[in-house]
Design a protein around this motif. Structure first.
Motif, PDB file in Angstrom:
ATOM      1  N   ASN A   1       2.129   1.007  -3.630  1.00 45.78           N
ATOM      2  CA  ASN A   1       1.059   1.368  -4.413  1.00 45.78           C
ATOM      3  C   ASN A   1       1.891  -0.415  -5.601  1.00 45.78           C
ATOM      4  O   ASN A   1       1.638  -0.133  -7.150  1.00 45.78           O
TER       5      ASN A   1
ATOM      6  N   SER B   1       0.838  -1.330  -0.160  1.00 42.57           N
ATOM      7  CA  SER B   1      -0.282  -0.396   0.209  1.00 42.57           C
ATOM      8  C   SER B   1       0.772   1.606   0.136  1.00 42.57           C
ATOM      9  O   SER B   1       0.852   2.388  -0.629  1.00 42.57           O
ATOM     10  N   LYS B   2       1.901   1.129   0.461  1.00 45.62           N
ATOM     11  CA  LYS B   2       2.821   2.181   0.857  1.00 45.62           C
ATOM     12  C   LYS B   2       4.206   2.662  -0.345  1.00 45.62           C
ATOM     13  O   LYS B   2       3.667   3.559  -1.022  1.00 45.62           O
TER      14      LYS B   2
ATOM     15  N   GLU C   1       3.056  -6.714   3.884  1.00 46.45           N
ATOM     16  CA  GLU C   1       3.818  -5.935   4.404  1.00 46.45           C
ATOM     17  C   GLU C   1       3.678  -5.528   5.964  1.00 46.45           C
ATOM     18  O   GLU C   1       2.384  -5.598   6.071  1.00 46.45           O
TER      19      GLU C   1
ATOM     20  N   ASP D   1      -5.847  -3.201  -4.793  1.00 45.15           N
ATOM     21  CA  ASP D   1      -5.103  -2.100  -3.698  1.00 45.15           C
ATOM     22  C   ASP D   1      -6.272  -0.743  -3.769  1.00 45.15           C
ATOM     23  O   ASP D   1      -7.053  -1.100  -3.413  1.00 45.15           O
ATOM     24  N   LYS D   2      -5.842   0.108  -4.026  1.00 43.04           N
ATOM     25  CA  LYS D   2      -6.085   1.522  -3.501  1.00 43.04           C
ATOM     26  C   LYS D   2      -8.024   1.580  -4.011  1.00 43.04           C
ATOM     27  O   LYS D   2      -8.231   1.747  -3.845  1.00 43.04           O
TER      28      LYS D   2
END
Length: 409
Positions: free
Chosen positions: A59, A56-57, A111, A375-376
């Protein structure tokens, strides 16, 4: 003028009604909602085994691709640019000697708060299973971590001699890693900061369940040989066991019961973790900080009207969309909902309705693995492969899917 405003208002109401009738906002899912993305620069690549995760950091989706013998390449897919990068072979990156060969990454890639992606290695072929305790056999699996930005790669060390580390997870608060070994099914807790390992002993019998997972508090869950949930409570540094086994279909063969959980997906907002069992049940776990929590049987992975054995399908993958629905791919290992077809299914936990979205012949998609990789933007990812022949030769690729919009490679 007032009449014109009134006509506009009626037109707006009519459009809203039409939209409601057509289900706008719940648009139909087409081939444009899914993409197959090839890995580059590793023609020997045969398959992927649950070894997928999302940073997430940075992507990025991170995947391990194996030749299923002695080479594992570490790839990352940049969501923003659509670029797939081959970061090299883990044997080289970890400076492994020849006798420390690793056939695959079987664990998820998870992660940490430090930005690293953590995973573990696996023997994954006959030299592991038939040459144990032998110089030509398997030395053992390692805990490892890799940084998507700096490309820094660190070998954290071996779990147990001669044992693979089949799956891992991580407590983001303490940084401790949880692992399960193969073939002896030992539950391990490793603290990289202190370089300390604690072995909680053997939980299984003749088969090692594929998946362990954590809750919001950093507690870890696995299953024992009786298919009971086992929870490692980090505050007490101890294991607790559920009183009863996870749900199973009546008449399910023992081998399908005792082999555990094959995939999971978390919905923190609603305090539920969805599980799929080896016996093809969908289960909702509502975890408690102390104790096991409530377990709800949501039925099978296939519609009850299906002609197949209800416990027949093998589903080593699961994702949850932003719409709250579950998505999973059934196929591989000779297990099908539709004969010789691999299918992507949508399951609504509220209505318990199954909908087959796509059907693929096995030379297009034969199997997929991976849990809870999103993902976001709400894109869901699976590690897929296609059959090339009848001799177990296959070609791996990344699956990108979004039930709510078109996707780009």
């Amino acid at each position: 003028m007032q009449l014109n405003y009134f006509k506009i208002f009626l037109s707006f109401v009519g459009c809203c009604f039409f939209a409601f009738q057509k289900g706008i906002g719940q648009q139909s899912i087409t081939k444009a909602n899914i993409a197959f993305i090839d890995y580059t620069g590793f023609p020997e690549g045969q398959s992927t085994w649950d070894d997928i995760g999302f940073s997430s950091k940075y992507n990025k989706v991170v995947v391990g691709v194996t030749n299923h013998r002695d080479k594992v390449a570490l790839f990352d897919y940049d969501v923003a640019s659509g670029k797939m990068t081959n970061n090299g072979l883990i044997g080289d990156l970890a400076h492994l000697r020849d006798f420390q060969w690793q056939a695959k990454i079987h664990s998820k890639i998870i992660e940490g708060n430090d930005g690293y992606m953590y995973f573990s290695t696996d023997g994954g072929e006959s030299r592991e299973e038939y040459f144990m305790n032998h110089p030509s056999g398997y030395a053992g699996g390692f805990f490892m971590k890799w940084h998507p930005k700096t490309k820094d790669f660190i070998n954290l060390g071996m779990g147990m001699q001669y044992e693979s580390i089949k799956d891992i997870d991580l407590d983001p608060q303490t940084g401790k890693l949880y692992g399960v070994s193969y073939p002896q099914v030992h539950f391990l807790v490793y603290d990289p900061a202190k370089n300390s390992m604690k072995d909680f002993g053997r939980l299984g019998s003749s088969h090692v369940p594929r998946v362990l997972f954590t809750d919001w508090w950093g507690n870890c869950y696995y299953v024992d040989w009786r298919q009971r949930l086992v929870k490692y409570e980090k505050n007490s540094d101890s294991l607790i066991f559920a009183a009863t086994s996870l749900p199973a279909f009546e008449g399910t063969p023992g081998g399908k019961i005792v082999t555990g959980i094959t995939a999971y997906a978390k919905d923190k907002k609603n305090n539920v973790i969805y599980l799929i069992t080896y016996g093809a049940k969908i289960v909702a776990l509502y975890p408690d900080k102390i104790g096991i929590g409530k377990v709800v049987d949501l039925g099978g992975v296939a519609d009850s009207s299906s002609k197949i054995n209800p416990w027949g399908p093998y589903v080593p993958n699961l994702n949850i969309g932003n719409n709250g629905k579950l998505y999973y791919i059934v196929g591989g290992h000779g297990n099908y909902v539709i004969e010789n077809k691999t299918v992507l299914i949508e399951f609504d936990p509220k209505t318990r309705k199954h909908t087959i979205i796509y059907e693929y012949p096995v030379d297009e998609l034969s199997e997929a693995t991976g849990s809870d990789t999103k993902d976001k933007e709400g894109n869901l990812y699976f590690a897929g492969r296609r059959d090339l022949d009848k001799n177990d030769h296959s070609a791996p690729f990344l699956i990108k899917f979004n039930p709510g919009k078109k996707v780009q490679k």
